[in-house]
Write a protein that holds these residues in place. Sequence first.
Motif, PDB file in Angstrom:
ATOM      1  N   UNK A 140       0.806  -1.224   0.000  1.00  0.00           N
ATOM      2  CA  UNK A 140       0.000   0.000   0.000  1.00  0.00           C
ATOM      3  C   UNK A 140       0.836   1.270   0.000  1.00  0.00           C
ATOM      4  N   UNK A 141       2.152   1.135   0.124  1.00  0.00           N
ATOM      5  CA  UNK A 141       3.005   2.321   0.273  1.00  0.00           C
ATOM      6  C   UNK A 141       2.868   3.283  -0.898  1.00  0.00           C
ATOM      7  N   UNK A 142       3.109   2.817  -2.104  1.00  0.00           N
ATOM      8  CA  UNK A 142       3.066   3.716  -3.269  1.00  0.00           C
ATOM      9  C   UNK A 142       1.652   4.236  -3.526  1.00  0.00           C
ATOM     10  N   UNK A 143       0.602   3.408  -3.434  1.00  0.00           N
ATOM     11  CA  UNK A 143      -0.749   3.976  -3.563  1.00  0.00           C
ATOM     12  C   UNK A 143      -1.028   5.091  -2.548  1.00  0.00           C
ATOM     13  N   UNK A 144      -0.547   4.924  -1.313  1.00  0.00           N
ATOM     14  CA  UNK A 144      -0.733   5.985  -0.305  1.00  0.00           C
ATOM     15  C   UNK A 144       0.042   7.242  -0.693  1.00  0.00           C
ATOM     16  N   UNK A 145       1.264   7.066  -1.156  1.00  0.00           N
ATOM     17  CA  UNK A 145       2.076   8.203  -1.603  1.00  0.00           C
ATOM     18  C   UNK A 145       1.352   8.947  -2.730  1.00  0.00           C
ATOM     19  N   UNK A 146       0.806   8.206  -3.675  1.00  0.00           N
ATOM     20  CA  UNK A 146       0.130   8.835  -4.819  1.00  0.00           C
ATOM     21  C   UNK A 146      -1.123   9.598  -4.383  1.00  0.00           C
ATOM     22  N   UNK A 147      -1.855   9.064  -3.430  1.00  0.00           N
ATOM     23  CA  UNK A 147      -3.044   9.772  -2.941  1.00  0.00           C
ATOM     24  C   UNK A 147      -2.651  11.083  -2.250  1.00  0.00           C
ATOM     25  N   UNK A 148      -1.623  11.015  -1.425  1.00  0.00           N
ATOM     26  CA  UNK A 148      -1.168  12.239  -0.753  1.00  0.00           C
ATOM     27  C   UNK A 148      -0.628  13.243  -1.760  1.00  0.00           C
ATOM     28  N   UNK A 149       0.097  12.764  -2.742  1.00  0.00           N
ATOM     29  CA  UNK A 149       0.598  13.636  -3.803  1.00  0.00           C
ATOM     30  C   UNK A 149      -0.560  14.311  -4.527  1.00  0.00           C
ATOM     31  N   UNK A 150      -1.633  13.565  -4.778  1.00  0.00           N
ATOM     32  CA  UNK A 150      -2.793  14.110  -5.462  1.00  0.00           C
ATOM     33  C   UNK A 150      -3.400  15.273  -4.676  1.00  0.00           C
ATOM     34  N   UNK A 151      -3.492  15.106  -3.356  1.00  0.00           N
ATOM     35  CA  UNK A 151      -4.030  16.176  -2.511  1.00  0.00           C
ATOM     36  C   UNK A 151      -3.126  17.397  -2.518  1.00  0.00           C
ATOM     37  N   UNK A 152      -1.835  17.157  -2.362  1.00  0.00           N
ATOM     38  CA  UNK A 152      -0.856  18.256  -2.354  1.00  0.00           C
ATOM     39  C   UNK A 152      -0.912  19.027  -3.677  1.00  0.00           C
ATOM     40  N   UNK A 153      -0.946  18.293  -4.767  1.00  0.00           N
ATOM     41  CA  UNK A 153      -0.969  18.920  -6.091  1.00  0.00           C
ATOM     42  C   UNK A 153      -2.243  19.731  -6.287  1.00  0.00           C
ATOM     43  N   UNK A 154      -3.384  19.198  -5.809  1.00  0.00           N
ATOM     44  CA  UNK A 154      -4.665  19.893  -5.953  1.00  0.00           C
ATOM     45  C   UNK A 154      -4.668  21.230  -5.216  1.00  0.00           C
ATOM     46  N   UNK A 155      -3.822  21.354  -4.203  1.00  0.00           N
ATOM     47  CA  UNK A 155      -3.716  22.597  -3.436  1.00  0.00           C
ATOM     48  C   UNK A 155      -2.733  23.588  -4.070  1.00  0.00           C
ATOM     49  N   UNK A 156      -2.156  23.192  -5.201  1.00  0.00           N
ATOM     50  CA  UNK A 156      -1.227  24.071  -5.897  1.00  0.00           C
ATOM     51  C   UNK A 156       0.146  24.154  -5.255  1.00  0.00           C
ATOM     52  N   UNK A 157       0.461  23.190  -4.389  1.00  0.00           N
ATOM     53  CA  UNK A 157       1.760  23.184  -3.697  1.00  0.00           C
ATOM     54  C   UNK A 157       2.777  22.453  -4.560  1.00  0.00           C
ATOM     55  N   UNK A 158       3.886  23.101  -4.857  1.00  0.00           N
ATOM     56  CA  UNK A 158       4.885  22.508  -5.755  1.00  0.00           C
ATOM     57  C   UNK A 158       6.235  22.272  -5.074  1.00  0.00           C
ATOM     58  N   UNK A 159       6.405  22.773  -3.850  1.00  0.00           N
ATOM     59  CA  UNK A 159       7.745  22.683  -3.242  1.00  0.00           C
ATOM     60  C   UNK A 159       7.820  21.708  -2.072  1.00  0.00           C
ATOM     61  N   UNK A 160       6.891  20.756  -2.007  1.00  0.00           N
ATOM     62  CA  UNK A 160       6.988  19.675  -1.019  1.00  0.00           C
ATOM     63  C   UNK A 160       7.224  18.376  -1.766  1.00  0.00           C
ATOM     64  N   UNK A 161       8.361  17.738  -1.505  1.00  0.00           N
ATOM     65  CA  UNK A 161       8.690  16.459  -2.121  1.00  0.00           C
ATOM     66  C   UNK A 161       8.170  15.333  -1.231  1.00  0.00           C
ATOM     67  N   UNK A 162       7.564  14.332  -1.859  1.00  0.00           N
ATOM     68  CA  UNK A 162       6.986  13.214  -1.117  1.00  0.00           C
ATOM     69  C   UNK A 162       7.790  11.954  -1.409  1.00  0.00           C
ATOM     70  N   UNK A 163       8.141  11.235  -0.345  1.00  0.00           N
ATOM     71  CA  UNK A 163       8.915  10.002  -0.500  1.00  0.00           C
ATOM     72  C   UNK A 163       8.755   9.122   0.716  1.00  0.00           C
ATOM     73  N   UNK A 164       9.738   8.248   0.920  1.00  0.00           N
ATOM     74  CA  UNK A 164       9.716   7.349   2.073  1.00  0.00           C
ATOM     75  C   UNK A 164      11.148   6.947   2.403  1.00  0.00           C
ATOM     76  N   UNK A 165      11.537   6.920   3.679  1.00  0.00           N
ATOM     77  CA  UNK A 165      12.901   6.506   4.031  1.00  0.00           C
ATOM     78  C   UNK A 165      13.000   4.985   4.149  1.00  0.00           C
ATOM     79  N   UNK A 166      14.034   4.429   3.549  1.00  0.00           N
ATOM     80  CA  UNK A 166      14.262   2.986   3.579  1.00  0.00           C
ATOM     81  C   UNK A 166      15.627   2.688   4.179  1.00  0.00           C
ATOM     82  N   UNK A 167      15.728   1.561   4.866  1.00  0.00           N
ATOM     83  CA  UNK A 167      16.985   1.156   5.500  1.00  0.00           C
ATOM     84  C   UNK A 167      17.834   0.346   4.532  1.00  0.00           C
ATOM     85  N   UNK A 168      19.117   0.247   4.831  1.00  0.00           N
ATOM     86  CA  UNK A 168      20.035  -0.490   3.965  1.00  0.00           C
ATOM     87  C   UNK A 168      19.795  -1.994   3.992  1.00  0.00           C
ATOM     88  N   UNK A 169      18.917  -2.478   4.865  1.00  0.00           N
ATOM     89  CA  UNK A 169      18.604  -3.906   4.829  1.00  0.00           C
ATOM     90  C   UNK A 169      17.741  -4.264   3.627  1.00  0.00           C
TER      91      UNK A 169
END
Length: 361
Positions: A140-169
């Motif tokens: 569900x990680x990427x679908x959740x990221x895309x939904x949040x991105x959709x909301x951010x974009x709809x608000x006209x916000x362009x300077x917030x980058x969306x991602x996720x931190x991953x460990x070296x494992x």
Amino acid sequence: MEKQKFTKMALLFLSFSSLIAISRGIVSNRIGINYGHLGNNLPSPARSIELLGNMSVGRVKLYDADHDILNLLSGKDIEVAITVANDEISGIAANQHLADQWVYEHVLAHYPSTRIRFLLVGHEVFSSISTPADLQIARDLVPAIRRIKSTIKAQGIRNIKIGTPLAMDMMETTFPPSNGSFKPEVREFMGPLLRYLNGTKSFFFVDVYPYITWFESQVWNQTAINLDFALLRSGNESYTDPKTGLVYTNLLDQMLDSVVYAMAKLGYNDVMLAIGETGWPHEGESGANRENAAEYNNNLVRKMSAVPTIGTPARPGEVIPTFIFSMYDENQKYGPATERHWGLLNPDGSPVYEVNITSGV
């Protein structure tokens, strides 16, 4: 002949990466700090934000989106990274309304007076996929990221980058860097994630700890890694990747470039890197002391905030946004003693050891 072919391809890849880095515009190289609060003896949020200002910290990463802290950061010249909790991911992935609500409550309530620049969905999600529930969160990680991105974009916000931190494992192989590859069990999740990051020019956040790699090399009693190499002591040791001919003078570059080559193997040559966590413990197990911690973090700051930008051998000249772990020792964390001794500051706000956060800027 095969080696020559690989080397030519690597040089072509590096040249292309350099052009991409130039085309991305200016990315700040100010150093950030992770601000966690799993402790019962820590300064108040108000005092903590004051301390961040005194240290001239350029960025702060939160493991939540605490309203009090975000209010206190309002009007400060500090870029902020906020985090969606792992247990919120599946709900957001399934429901756009929940994504909208999360953004309204945690972003729009504070932005733009609080300089939110990164929105991180989850924390090291791929590190635990052994149970059906964890596996579902990973899916569900990427679908959740895309939904949040959709909301951010709809608000006209362009300077917030969306991602996720991953460990070296997440890595199956890290040495030599050119052999870098992701574990088979995470590759099905990694493709969609990299596709999103590439398409939105977002950062691939990596939690990378040379200390842990160095410590494990001592414990396993195999080919032990030199301490100078792990501490970023320049000029004392180097390693040449036999396939690319690239020369490495420290373990951090080696680990980061293994991720670069792992991404390239999946067809993504130019996704930008960011360091979500890195640091060195000042107490606990072997090699964990204040002298080593001070040297690692000061060397890290000099490297990552240098002008002109250094980058890594596979990404020369590229800015890598970096967050040091951590602001405080957190005495309620689980695990070995080392886990509770990564902090730069004591509970009274005094430095555990001296670190110049603005070095090189």
